[in-house]
Motif scaffolding. Structure first.
Motif, PDB file in Angstrom:
ATOM      1  N   GLY A 165       0.785  -1.294  -0.193  1.00  0.00           N
ATOM      2  CA  GLY A 165      -0.351  -0.365  -0.089  1.00  0.00           C
ATOM      3  C   GLY A 165       0.749   1.051   0.089  1.00  0.00           C
ATOM      4  O   GLY A 165       1.892   1.376   0.991  1.00  0.00           O
ATOM      5  N   PHE A 166       0.541   2.082  -0.822  1.00  0.00           N
ATOM      6  CA  PHE A 166       1.306   3.495  -1.118  1.00  0.00           C
ATOM      7  C   PHE A 166       0.172   4.303  -1.728  1.00  0.00           C
ATOM      8  O   PHE A 166       0.162   4.518  -2.418  1.00  0.00           O
ATOM      9  N   ARG A 225      -2.360   3.759  -3.530  1.00  0.00           N
ATOM     10  CA  ARG A 225      -2.817   1.874  -4.389  1.00  0.00           C
ATOM     11  C   ARG A 225      -2.541   1.144  -4.240  1.00  0.00           C
ATOM     12  O   ARG A 225      -1.786   1.265  -2.717  1.00  0.00           O
ATOM     13  N   VAL A 226      -3.328   0.043  -3.565  1.00  0.00           N
ATOM     14  CA  VAL A 226      -3.148  -0.904  -3.009  1.00  0.00           C
ATOM     15  C   VAL A 226      -2.302  -1.998  -3.804  1.00  0.00           C
ATOM     16  O   VAL A 226      -3.648  -2.598  -4.905  1.00  0.00           O
ATOM     17  N   GLU A 227      -1.581  -3.016  -4.246  1.00  0.00           N
ATOM     18  CA  GLU A 227      -1.412  -3.401  -4.881  1.00  0.00           C
ATOM     19  C   GLU A 227      -1.456  -5.257  -4.504  1.00  0.00           C
ATOM     20  O   GLU A 227      -0.470  -5.312  -3.447  1.00  0.00           O
ATOM     21  N   MET A 228      -2.042  -6.196  -5.052  1.00  0.00           N
ATOM     22  CA  MET A 228      -1.603  -7.666  -4.219  1.00  0.00           C
ATOM     23  C   MET A 228      -0.656  -8.151  -5.964  1.00  0.00           C
ATOM     24  O   MET A 228      -0.576  -8.559  -6.752  1.00  0.00           O
ATOM     25  N   TYR A 229       0.938  -8.748  -5.128  1.00  0.00           N
ATOM     26  CA  TYR A 229       2.073  -9.101  -6.105  1.00  0.00           C
ATOM     27  C   TYR A 229       1.759 -11.066  -5.441  1.00  0.00           C
ATOM     28  O   TYR A 229       1.777 -11.446  -4.278  1.00  0.00           O
ATOM     29  N   SER A 250      -9.847   5.291  -0.349  1.00  0.00           N
ATOM     30  CA  SER A 250      -8.485   4.826  -0.534  1.00  0.00           C
ATOM     31  C   SER A 250      -7.818   5.957   1.096  1.00  0.00           C
ATOM     32  O   SER A 250      -7.524   7.003   0.899  1.00  0.00           O
ATOM     33  N   VAL A 251      -7.369   5.405   2.160  1.00  0.00           N
ATOM     34  CA  VAL A 251      -6.417   5.962   2.379  1.00  0.00           C
ATOM     35  C   VAL A 251      -4.801   4.813   2.969  1.00  0.00           C
ATOM     36  O   VAL A 251      -5.376   4.083   3.500  1.00  0.00           O
ATOM     37  N   ILE A 252      -3.837   5.812   3.215  1.00  0.00           N
ATOM     38  CA  ILE A 252      -2.210   5.137   3.372  1.00  0.00           C
ATOM     39  C   ILE A 252      -1.171   6.407   3.792  1.00  0.00           C
ATOM     40  O   ILE A 252      -1.755   7.186   2.489  1.00  0.00           O
ATOM     41  N   THR A 253      -1.332   6.800   5.082  1.00  0.00           N
ATOM     42  CA  THR A 253      -1.321   7.912   5.994  1.00  0.00           C
ATOM     43  C   THR A 253      -0.836   7.400   7.223  1.00  0.00           C
ATOM     44  O   THR A 253      -0.560   6.710   7.787  1.00  0.00           O
ATOM     45  N   THR A 254       0.037   8.523   7.221  1.00  0.00           N
ATOM     46  CA  THR A 254       0.637   8.681   9.499  1.00  0.00           C
ATOM     47  C   THR A 254      -0.535   9.225  10.258  1.00  0.00           C
ATOM     48  O   THR A 254      -0.866  10.001   9.879  1.00  0.00           O
ATOM     49  N   SER A 255      -0.070   9.212  10.896  1.00  0.00           N
ATOM     50  CA  SER A 255      -0.414  10.180  12.792  1.00  0.00           C
ATOM     51  C   SER A 255       1.220  10.449  13.454  1.00  0.00           C
ATOM     52  O   SER A 255       2.174   9.800  12.864  1.00  0.00           O
ATOM     53  N   VAL A 302       1.240   3.472  11.072  1.00  0.00           N
ATOM     54  CA  VAL A 302       0.914   4.085   9.767  1.00  0.00           C
ATOM     55  C   VAL A 302      -0.869   3.561   8.823  1.00  0.00           C
ATOM     56  O   VAL A 302      -0.986   2.105   9.625  1.00  0.00           O
ATOM     57  N   VAL A 303      -1.986   4.217   8.947  1.00  0.00           N
ATOM     58  CA  VAL A 303      -3.211   3.641   8.396  1.00  0.00           C
ATOM     59  C   VAL A 303      -2.939   3.741   6.976  1.00  0.00           C
ATOM     60  O   VAL A 303      -3.025   4.305   6.788  1.00  0.00           O
ATOM     61  N   MET A 304      -4.001   2.128   6.790  1.00  0.00           N
ATOM     62  CA  MET A 304      -4.019   1.724   5.484  1.00  0.00           C
ATOM     63  C   MET A 304      -5.298   1.199   5.753  1.00  0.00           C
ATOM     64  O   MET A 304      -5.696   0.149   6.446  1.00  0.00           O
ATOM     65  N   ASP A 305      -6.697   1.842   4.709  1.00  0.00           N
ATOM     66  CA  ASP A 305      -8.020   1.150   4.950  1.00  0.00           C
ATOM     67  C   ASP A 305      -8.284   1.573   3.509  1.00  0.00           C
ATOM     68  O   ASP A 305      -8.827   2.941   2.910  1.00  0.00           O
TER      69      ASP A 305
END
Length: 339
Positions: free
Chosen positions: A104-105, A116-120, A159-164, A169-172
């Motif tokens: 996630g980034f 984006r969040v990608e599945m590899y 879509s959330v990818i951030t920091t507090s 790191v908060v990803m949703d």
């Protein structure tokens, strides 16, 4: 690599990203997605003749979760025939296992800007022997382009990818297409800087492909990212007790629900890639360093241009308008003639 060379490379990579162009491409890309994929590729290829490079900058605190694949047969069916799943590891001191990774980034590039969040699925490219990252699925809040489906608009409800400020790191990511969601909280503050496995992170990023519906044909050559290999030396390893998975409802039953390891990059990563996924002659860390040195020479290159897309849209508009007025003229002439 010297500090001076690295700084110059970072600045040039960032310079390839021009927000006005990104905005135009985002608008036009959504419309181009209505065209056949083959036509989309021709338009994209024409746009690369003058400016072949695209800046691809991953923002700090990209988060990666590595899970052991539990259904090898099902996972193998998701990737092209010229790849085979082999054991791999995120960090250099881990025991290799068959890996499925979620990444996630936030990213800003020459063509799109967003989350984006990608599945590899990690596999070996049999013809080259290189360990590879195969993108088999993704969710994003911005424009995407892949060989199998062409341009695609955002497919997330949120879509959330951030920091507090507490170092978390908060990803949703919630899909707008189905009920799937990935929601993870991880404490980067409690992460420990750890050596990454170079085969996965350096060699693997020189051999990237697509699986499932994202792949357009079997036997397609993998493409590679171009970067300073020092960006892949180390990352923060976050222990399981500092990671909370609120929900992970992607492709359930394919992998173990709890990750083997979690990694986080607390700095921006600066990549160069081709605008259309294209095989590269760069195959080693030494090749990467040579590319960076050459990239820094001479006038700064320009990034992705929307000129070819705008030209195609204009031609399409002119043809459509001409047909409309021709039809209207015929209707008027026919009506007058009848009276």
């Amino acid at each position: 690599m010297s500090d001076e060379l690295l700084r110059a490379y970072v600045k040039r990579t960032e310079g390839l990203v021009q927000p006005p162009e990104v905005a135009l491409i985002t608008i036009f890309g959504g419309v181009l997605g209505l065209l056949p994929v083959s036509m989309q590729k021709k338009i994209m290829n024409s746009s690369t003749k003058k400016n072949p490079y695209m800046g691809f900058v991953v923002e700090p605190y990209a988060l990666f979760l590595a899970h052991e694949i539990t259904d090898i047969e099902r996972a193998q069916a998701m990737i092209p025939d010229d790849y085979r799943i082999v054991p791999a590891r995120m960090f250099a001191d881990e025991e290799p296992k068959p890996l499925l990774i979620f990444g996630g980034f936030s990213v800003h590039t020459s063509a799109f800007w967003g989350n984006r969040v990608e599945m590899y699925i990690v596999a070996e490219h049999i013809p080259s022997g290189l360990l590879s990252w195969l993108i088999v699925d993704y969710d994003s809040n911005t424009l995407s382009f892949d060989p199998g489906m062409g341009f695609a608009n955002a497919n997330t409800r949120s879509s959330v990818i951030t920091t507090s400020h507490r170092g978390e790191v908060v990803m949703d990511f919630k899909s707008a297409v189905d009920a799937r969601r990935i929601a993870v909280n991880a404490s980067a503050r409690d992460g420990v800087e750890t050596a990454l496995d170079q085969q996965l992170w350096v060699d693997g990023n020189l051999s990237i492909g697509y699986g499932g519906e994202l792949s357009d044909e079997a036997g397609a050559e993998p493409f590679g990212l171009l970067f300073d290999p020092g960006e892949m030396e180390r990352a923060l390893r976050i222990a399981p007790e500092h990671v909370h998975i609120e929900e992970l409802s992607w492709h359930q039953g394919l992998y173990a629900p709890e990750p083997l390891s979690v990694g986080c990059f607390p700095y921006a990563q600066h990549f160069i890639t081709s605008q259309v996924p294209t095989a590269s002659k760069v195959k080693t860390a030494e090749d990467l360093l040579s590319f960076v040195r050459k990239f820094n020479e001479g006038p700064a290159p320009e990034g992705f241009s929307s000129a070819a897309i705008k030209k195609s849209m204009l031609v399409g508009w002119l043809i459509s308008t001409s047909l409309t007025f021709s039809l209207l003229g015929w209707v008027i002439f026919d009506t007058v003639a009848r009276h």
